[in-house]
Motif scaffolding. Structure first.
Motif, PDB file in Angstrom:
ATOM      1  N   ARG A  32      72.301 -17.372  40.586  1.00 17.44           N
ATOM      2  CA  ARG A  32      71.872 -17.403  39.186  1.00 17.44           C
ATOM      3  C   ARG A  32      71.766 -15.995  38.602  1.00 17.44           C
ATOM      4  NH1 ARG A  32      66.290 -20.366  37.159  1.00 17.44           N
ATOM      5  NH2 ARG A  32      66.557 -19.978  34.897  1.00 17.44           N
ATOM      6  N   PRO A  33      72.242 -15.785  37.366  1.00 16.55           N
ATOM      7  CA  PRO A  33      72.155 -14.453  36.757  1.00 16.55           C
ATOM      8  C   PRO A  33      70.701 -14.017  36.578  1.00 16.55           C
ATOM      9  CG  PRO A  33      73.690 -15.843  35.550  1.00 16.55           C
ATOM     10  CD  PRO A  33      72.966 -16.743  36.513  1.00 16.55           C
ATOM     11  N   PRO A  34      70.411 -12.744  36.770  1.00 17.17           N
ATOM     12  CA  PRO A  34      69.049 -12.251  36.547  1.00 17.17           C
ATOM     13  C   PRO A  34      68.770 -12.118  35.053  1.00 17.17           C
ATOM     14  CG  PRO A  34      70.495 -10.425  37.050  1.00 17.17           C
ATOM     15  CD  PRO A  34      71.329 -11.671  37.174  1.00 17.17           C
ATOM     16  N   ARG A  35      67.506 -11.944  34.716  1.00 14.59           N
ATOM     17  CA  ARG A  35      67.157 -11.660  33.316  1.00 14.59           C
ATOM     18  C   ARG A  35      67.516 -10.223  32.953  1.00 14.59           C
ATOM     19  NH1 ARG A  35      61.327 -11.933  32.638  1.00 14.59           N
ATOM     20  NH2 ARG A  35      61.786 -11.757  30.392  1.00 14.59           N
ATOM     21  N   LEU A  36      67.488  -9.334  33.954  1.00 13.03           N
ATOM     22  CA  LEU A  36      67.733  -7.915  33.693  1.00 13.03           C
ATOM     23  C   LEU A  36      68.643  -7.332  34.769  1.00 13.03           C
ATOM     24  CD1 LEU A  36      67.092  -5.237  32.141  1.00 13.03           C
ATOM     25  CD2 LEU A  36      65.178  -4.933  33.733  1.00 13.03           C
TER      26      LEU A  36
ATOM     27  N   PRO B 289      60.357  -8.860  38.418  1.00  7.70           N
ATOM     28  CA  PRO B 289      60.516  -8.455  39.818  1.00  7.70           C
ATOM     29  C   PRO B 289      61.856  -8.872  40.418  1.00  7.70           C
ATOM     30  CG  PRO B 289      58.327  -9.364  39.453  1.00  7.70           C
ATOM     31  CD  PRO B 289      59.126  -9.635  38.208  1.00  7.70           C
ATOM     32  N   ALA B 290      62.515  -9.858  39.792  1.00  5.46           N
ATOM     33  CA  ALA B 290      63.808 -10.320  40.301  1.00  5.46           C
ATOM     34  C   ALA B 290      64.980  -9.618  39.616  1.00  5.46           C
ATOM     35  CB  ALA B 290      63.928 -11.827  40.113  1.00  5.46           C
ATOM     36  N   ALA B 291      64.705  -8.569  38.860  1.00  2.46           N
ATOM     37  CA  ALA B 291      65.783  -7.819  38.197  1.00  2.46           C
ATOM     38  C   ALA B 291      66.762  -7.297  39.240  1.00  2.46           C
ATOM     39  CB  ALA B 291      65.196  -6.663  37.399  1.00  2.46           C
TER      40      ALA B 291
ATOM     41  N   ALA C  49      60.596  -3.328  37.411  1.00  6.44           N
ATOM     42  CA  ALA C  49      59.490  -4.005  38.078  1.00  6.44           C
ATOM     43  C   ALA C  49      58.545  -4.643  37.068  1.00  6.44           C
ATOM     44  CB  ALA C  49      58.733  -3.017  38.956  1.00  6.44           C
ATOM     45  N   GLY C  50      58.356  -3.977  35.930  1.00  2.00           N
ATOM     46  CA  GLY C  50      57.466  -4.522  34.927  1.00  2.00           C
ATOM     47  C   GLY C  50      58.084  -5.643  34.115  1.00  2.00           C
TER      48      GLY C  50
END
Length: 284
Positions: free
Chosen positions: A77-81, A50-52, A46-47
């Motif tokens: 689209r791939p998430p950042r995390l 939020p789109a993880a 979450a930190g």
């Protein structure tokens, strides 16, 4: 359980992992069963973003197509995390998935949780250790609705969040808590519907760890459970003498890798180990 309750004593740990994810691609949260790894991972996600994408790999969930590599663990689209929570029982398959994704997606970060790490090159490991005495008291107070436990009795729960929550959920005052710890009935107390099956009780948490062990490591666990306080490698060697062909240091190291034996962070005169109380009780 509120997010605030779940993260009592973990703010620094959360911030450390967020810092790691800012510069590293793969971070693992490990620790004993019931240490709060999943709650910590969710707070980190979450930190961070939020789109993880978070995937709970508890056996009650089905992720065969993801773990087999038949499809990506997200749409579009791939998430950042990407967070892979509870990898214990599918370590090899998680290794294959993570290696493939990190090769294919240079901007992706991966956070994994489990009682053992993936052992992938570049993996940065952080341990969810026991809560401090003040944090354990705070968590008990919050979860019990204001009840206070005697510090000496609460210390017997060894700062393990799941154990503290169970004691608080059942409103166990100090005398009753001490009695149930003495006679072993505490380990079977239900943790409540908010907890997954692997954390249904302290006994269930221990059984989950036991199922992940090879027979020789389970036998070493049983021998080392005789130590009710911290022990050194020499004591471990004596306990395992004639018990198995492997060197005692290797046996201890494997149990440390699986969060069954913990490195005693309070030791100041060498490397000492200890086994959490519910894991000792499981084999006795």
């Amino acid at each position: 359980m509120s997010a605030g309750d779940a993260l009592v004593g973990r703010d620094r740990h959360r911030d450390k992992i967020l810092h790691l994810l800012g510069r590293e691609r793969l971070v693992a949260i490990t620790g004993a069963g019931g240490a709060g790894k999943s709650a910590l991972a969710r707070a980190v996600a979450a930190g961070f973003d939020p789109a993880a994408r978070l995937i709970d790999l508890d056996p009650s969930n089905v992720h065969e197509t993801i773990l087999s590599g038949e499809r990506l663990p997200w749409e579009g689209r791939p998430p950042r995390l990407l967070v892979l929570d509870t990898c214990d029982h599918v370590v090899d398959r998680c290794v294959a998935l993570v290696e493939r994704l990190l090769r294919a997606l240079p901007d992706l970060r991966v956070l994994v949780t489990g009682r053992e790490v993936l052992s992938i090159p570049g993996e940065h490991v952080t341990v969810a250790g026991p809560l401090s005495a003040p944090d354990a008291a705070t968590l008990f107070h919050l979860r019990s609705g204001g009840l206070r436990a005697d510090p000496a009795v609460l210390a017997r729960l060894e700062g393990l969040p799941l154990a503290i929550e169970i004691a608080a959920e059942h409103l166990l005052e100090s005398g009753k808590l001490a009695e149930m710890l003495d006679n072993g009935t505490f380990h079977g107390l239900p943790a409540g519907p908010a907890h997954p099956a692997r954390h249904a009780s302290m006994r269930a948490a221990a059984a989950w760890s036991h199922r992940q062990c090879q027979p020789l490591d389970a036998q070493a666990w049983q021998r080392l459970a005789a130590f009710d306080s911290a022990f050194g490698l020499e004591e471990a060697e004596r306990a395992l003498s004639g018990h198995r062909a492997a060197d005692a240091a290797e046996a201890v190291a494997r149990l440390v890798e699986r969060s069954i034996v913990l490195v005693d962070s309070a030791a100041v005169d060498g490397r000492w180990y200890r086994m959490p109380f519910h894991l000792r009780a499981f084999t006795m």
